[in-house]
Write an enzyme that holds these catalytic residues in place. Structure first.
Site, PDB file in Angstrom:
ATOM      1  N   GLU A 116     -15.063   2.971 -14.001  1.00  0.00           N
ATOM      2  CA  GLU A 116     -13.814   2.779 -14.345  1.00  0.00           C
ATOM      3  C   GLU A 116     -13.397   3.660 -15.558  1.00  0.00           C
ATOM      4  O   GLU A 116     -14.271   4.255 -16.278  1.00  0.00           O
ATOM      5  CB  GLU A 116     -13.497   1.396 -14.667  1.00  0.00           C
ATOM      6  N   LYS A 118     -12.030   4.766 -19.213  1.00  0.00           N
ATOM      7  CA  LYS A 118     -12.354   3.922 -20.564  1.00  0.00           C
ATOM      8  C   LYS A 118     -10.845   4.361 -21.486  1.00  0.00           C
ATOM      9  O   LYS A 118     -10.620   5.251 -21.752  1.00  0.00           O
ATOM     10  CB  LYS A 118     -13.510   4.531 -21.235  1.00  0.00           C
ATOM     11  N   ASP A 120      -8.124   4.227 -24.199  1.00  0.00           N
ATOM     12  CA  ASP A 120      -8.152   4.240 -25.688  1.00  0.00           C
ATOM     13  C   ASP A 120      -6.951   3.043 -26.239  1.00  0.00           C
ATOM     14  O   ASP A 120      -6.074   3.718 -26.579  1.00  0.00           O
ATOM     15  CB  ASP A 120      -7.999   5.492 -26.333  1.00  0.00           C
ATOM     16  N   GLU A 173      -7.066  -4.214 -21.231  1.00  0.00           N
ATOM     17  CA  GLU A 173      -6.658  -3.064 -22.104  1.00  0.00           C
ATOM     18  C   GLU A 173      -5.281  -2.835 -22.455  1.00  0.00           C
ATOM     19  O   GLU A 173      -4.599  -2.567 -21.512  1.00  0.00           O
ATOM     20  CB  GLU A 173      -7.272  -1.716 -22.102  1.00  0.00           C
ATOM     21  N   TYR A 225      -9.434  -5.770 -16.559  1.00  0.00           N
ATOM     22  CA  TYR A 225     -10.722  -5.104 -15.957  1.00  0.00           C
ATOM     23  C   TYR A 225     -11.809  -6.312 -15.711  1.00  0.00           C
ATOM     24  O   TYR A 225     -12.911  -5.998 -15.547  1.00  0.00           O
ATOM     25  CB  TYR A 225     -11.346  -3.984 -16.918  1.00  0.00           C
ATOM     26  N   LYS A 309     -18.716   8.394 -23.371  1.00  0.00           N
ATOM     27  CA  LYS A 309     -18.089   8.992 -24.040  1.00  0.00           C
ATOM     28  C   LYS A 309     -17.668  10.578 -23.511  1.00  0.00           C
ATOM     29  O   LYS A 309     -18.780  11.361 -23.376  1.00  0.00           O
ATOM     30  CB  LYS A 309     -18.241   8.980 -25.403  1.00  0.00           C
ATOM     31  N   CYS A 401      16.577  26.314 -46.911  1.00  0.00           N
ATOM     32  CA  CYS A 401      16.107  26.303 -45.600  1.00  0.00           C
ATOM     33  C   CYS A 401      15.946  27.793 -45.148  1.00  0.00           C
ATOM     34  O   CYS A 401      16.627  28.632 -45.286  1.00  0.00           O
ATOM     35  CB  CYS A 401      17.577  25.895 -45.085  1.00  0.00           C
ATOM     36  N   CYS A 404      18.828  28.894 -42.780  1.00  0.00           N
ATOM     37  CA  CYS A 404      20.331  29.346 -43.214  1.00  0.00           C
ATOM     38  C   CYS A 404      20.550  29.459 -44.719  1.00  0.00           C
ATOM     39  O   CYS A 404      21.527  29.851 -45.036  1.00  0.00           O
ATOM     40  CB  CYS A 404      21.297  28.263 -42.846  1.00  0.00           C
ATOM     41  N   CYS A 419      17.237  20.296 -44.020  1.00  0.00           N
ATOM     42  CA  CYS A 419      18.391  20.934 -44.622  1.00  0.00           C
ATOM     43  C   CYS A 419      19.588  20.382 -44.504  1.00  0.00           C
ATOM     44  O   CYS A 419      19.814  19.433 -43.601  1.00  0.00           O
ATOM     45  CB  CYS A 419      18.315  22.209 -43.469  1.00  0.00           C
ATOM     46  N   CYS A 424      24.160  24.486 -40.472  1.00  0.00           N
ATOM     47  CA  CYS A 424      22.848  25.483 -40.173  1.00  0.00           C
ATOM     48  C   CYS A 424      22.755  25.691 -38.591  1.00  0.00           C
ATOM     49  O   CYS A 424      22.694  24.894 -37.969  1.00  0.00           O
ATOM     50  CB  CYS A 424      21.710  24.485 -40.729  1.00  0.00           C
TER      51      CYS A 424
HETATM   52 ZN   LIG Z   1      19.495  25.015 -42.740  1.00  0.00          ZN
END
Ligand SMILES: [Zn+2]
Length: 660
Positions: A116, A118, A120, A173, A225, A309, A401, A404, A419, A424
């Site tokens: 099956e 695994k 996470d 899980e 499972y 793994k 920024c 701009c 910004c 902008c």
């Molecule tokens: Zn900006």
């Protein structure tokens, strides 16, 4: 039970049956047969009937997924069978050694295995009694887990009632899909909250929320499972879980040899990016439960299963530079420029660094050698500095920024610099869409595709540019005919006569929502007075906190934004509230609680609720001693009787209107 009650009860039962079936089709099978809208209609009808007949509510009703009160802490649950963790194998050799041991200990000629994926996520046990979900428990230390039933109930692929009235424990899980994970992180970043490092942390954080309402907003999912009592084979157990109405991961294989296991393993190591959830290996279990029992467990893990793994997707390379990207919301994000390197089959040239705190946390400087890893995000991230370069140089976040040249600002408690200029170019598309949205200036014809063209063809440089567009300019754009150009111009023109608060909201001042815009418009009455207000004056306004006050103050002090407001004024947009009223005087219902019942003649429930809330009152659904008024229309329900019993003041519509 009277016959009317019985009819209602039958309808409620029928609705629950239908909703359960549709939830199963949608969340478990992934094959819905009705639209979301139709589903909502069923759910609404059920909720309405249950609200009117609270005595008919049962805990397994699909309407009761998010019912629990926030908990102070989680009670614990001792497992009758420990939830052991699995032994890991990191190479083919380790897998082969394990399989040899299994065959030896089992004293069998041949052993079948179930392979099956695994996933996470987090292991949990779901305890069903007579078909009803009674407990959801985390793995904890394997002997004792935490009871998180309230949060588990919010997971839509976990049925509150099984297809059979059996008492079983199902283990599996809980995880967060990658799409949901990225969306959640984007939302957190927008809200100035820290990002989750990976889907697993996000799922764990959600499952351990004390308030189920928060968990309910995170679209967690579940794959089963294991099941107790068990059938003779693991492969049968998995089918049994499906039959009871839960999800089992479809990617699994009955293997007759280690070679077949390895085929499965290599296939999924290659294909893992095609899944919407993270997997970090393959779990192999002996299929026969009888052999499993013969093999038994060590104190830490069962001998009949192993987690093989995947190789980590890591590589080292040199950090050549850090450049700054300005996002749609004006957020400045540092991006690592890397010496190109192969990782998981693709050439990697960039990695995200999220924000300046991340650079500091890593102790990262330009020219360092770094360890890269590809995980849940498509873009890889830097895990650590492997070697500090002799010619390393520190990186400084810019104070202006890069797109701009406008001022950037990092509010206290937030990780991101933004910004501040609403003109902008990096923010322009977002600014236009926000301006046009229904809650702001209601320019429905201005969608994403049109905004893209307006910006890319430089027809509009800020939102005020919309008011200078001509019929010819619009007709020149793709997919815009004379008719739709005309309609759009009419909508743009109509936005000139909308309320002043909409303009305040439409400007896109950070943290200023619809409601804040309304409060500001009411309190200050004009843009001029608002622009002249000091931060302290802003803070004194009811419901405006220091964070909000600072955001508004800074926005309005920006020269670019002041220029923009001038251009909008010149375009004929509203800069004043017509009805200037001090905030306090109208709060006639301050602190008062209302309950509505029956049908009102001249008002809908929503309208009545709005009138009450605008005046500082609150509307709740059930009558108690704390209720101040019951507003009763025609055909009032049991709430009226209860109000009489408790001596709560009852108002008819006329009396209510007189109080406004
Ligand atoms: Zn900006």
């Amino acid at each position: 039970m009277g016959s009317a009650k019985r009819t209602v009860n039958d309808r409620i039962e029928e609705l629950r049956r239908q909703i359960r079936e549709h939830e199963h089709r949608y969340y478990v099978l992934g094959q819905p047969v009705i639209s979301d809208y139709e589903f909502d209609q069923l759910m609404r009808e059920l909720q309405r009937l249950e609200q009117e007949n609270p005595e008919l509510i049962t805990p397994d009703s699909p309407s009761q997924r998010v019912g629990g009160e926030p908990a102070k802490e989680f009670p614990t649950h001792p497992f009758s069978r420990p939830m052991l963790s699995l032994e890991n194998a990191y190479s083919e050799e380790e897998l082969k050694d394990w399989a040899r041991r299994v065959v030896q200990l089992a004293r069998a000629e041949e052993v079948d295995y179930v392979a099956e994926l695994k996933i996470d996520g987090l292991s949990v046990a779901l305890i069903y009694e007579n078909g009803l979900l009674s407990k959801g428990v985390t793995r904890g230390d394997g002997r004792t887990g935490e009871v998180v039933t309230g949060n588990v109930r919010t997971i839509r692929s976990i049925p509150l009632r099984l297809h059979e009235d059996v008492s079983v424990e199902i283990r599996g899980e809980i995880f967060l899909g990658l799409k949901a994970f990225r969306q959640l992180n984007d939302e957190r970043e927008q809200a100035g909250e820290p990002r989750f490092a990976n889907p697993r942390n996000a799922a764990a954080g959600s499952l351990r929320q004390l308030d189920p309402a928060i968990a309910a907003r995170r679209p967690l999912d579940f794959y089963g499972y294991a099941i107790f009592p068990t059938l003779p084979l693991q492969s049968e157990n998995l089918k049994r879980i499906t039959k009871l109405g839960l999800k089992v991961n479809p990617h699994r294989k009955l293997c007759r040899s280690v070679e077949e296991i390895l085929d499965f393993y290599h296939h999924w190591e290659e294909q893992r990016d095609g899944l919407d959830y993270e997997i970090d290996g393959v779990v192999v279990k002996v299929n026969s439960i009888q052999i499993q029992e013969k093999l038994g467990s060590t104190s830490k893990s069962p001998r009949w299963a192993i987690a093989v793994k995947f190789r980590p997707r890591q590589a080292t390379t040199k950090l050549l530079n850090i450049r700054i990207q300005v996002g749609r919301t004006g957020a400045l994000t540092p991006v690592a420029v890397l010496e190109p390197v192969q990782l998981g089959g693709t050439t990697i040239r960039n990695a995200t660094l999220h924000n300046e705190d991340e650079i500091e946390r890593l102790g990262l400087q330009i020219n360092d050698r770094v360890l890269l890893e590809r995980g849940g995000d498509v873009i890889p991230k830097i895990v650590s500095v492997v070697e500090q370069a002799p010619d390393r140089r520190p990186f400084q976040m810019p104070s202006r920024c890069p797109v701009c040249g406008g001022e950037v600002y990092r509010p206290e408690g937030e990780a991101v610099r933004r910004c501040l200029s609403q003109t902008c170019p990096a923010k322009l598309k977002e600014a236009l869409l926000h301006w046009a949205s229904r809650k702001a200036m209601k320019i429905d014809g201005l969608g994403e595709r049109l905004v893209d063209q307006l910006v890319e063809k430089h027809l509009v440089r800020d939102v005020s540019g919309l008011y200078r567009l001509s019929q010819e300019q619009l007709e020149d754009l793709e997919r815009v005919g004379p008719k739709s150009a005309e309609n759009l111009l009419r909508e743009i023109d109509a936005s000139r006569s909308l309320e002043f608060w909409r303009l305040l909201f439409g400007l896109g001042i950070r943290h200023v929502g619809e409601r804040t815009a309304q409060i500001l418009a009411k309190h200050f009455g004009s843009i001029e007075r608002l622009q002249n207000a000091s931060q302290e004056e802003l803070e004194q306004v009811h419901e405006i906190g220091p964070k909000l006050a600072e955001s508004i103050y800074r926005f309005l002090k920006q020269p670019e934004n002041r220029e923009l407001i001038k251009r909008l004024e010149a375009s004929g947009l509203p800069m004043k509230s017509d009805d200037v009223q001090p905030d306090r005087e109208t709060k006639v219902f301050e602190g008062k609680t209302f309950v509505l019942t029956g049908t009102l003649q001249g008002l809908s429930r929503e309208e009545a609720t709005k009138l009450i809330e605008q005046r500082g009152g609150r509307v709740t659904s059930s009558v108690s001693k704390k209720t101040n008024f019951v507003l009763a229309g025609s055909d009032p329900g049991s709430k009226l009787d209860k109000a009489r019993k408790l001596g709560v003041q009852i108002l008819d519509e006329q009396q209510f209107r007189a109080m406004l």
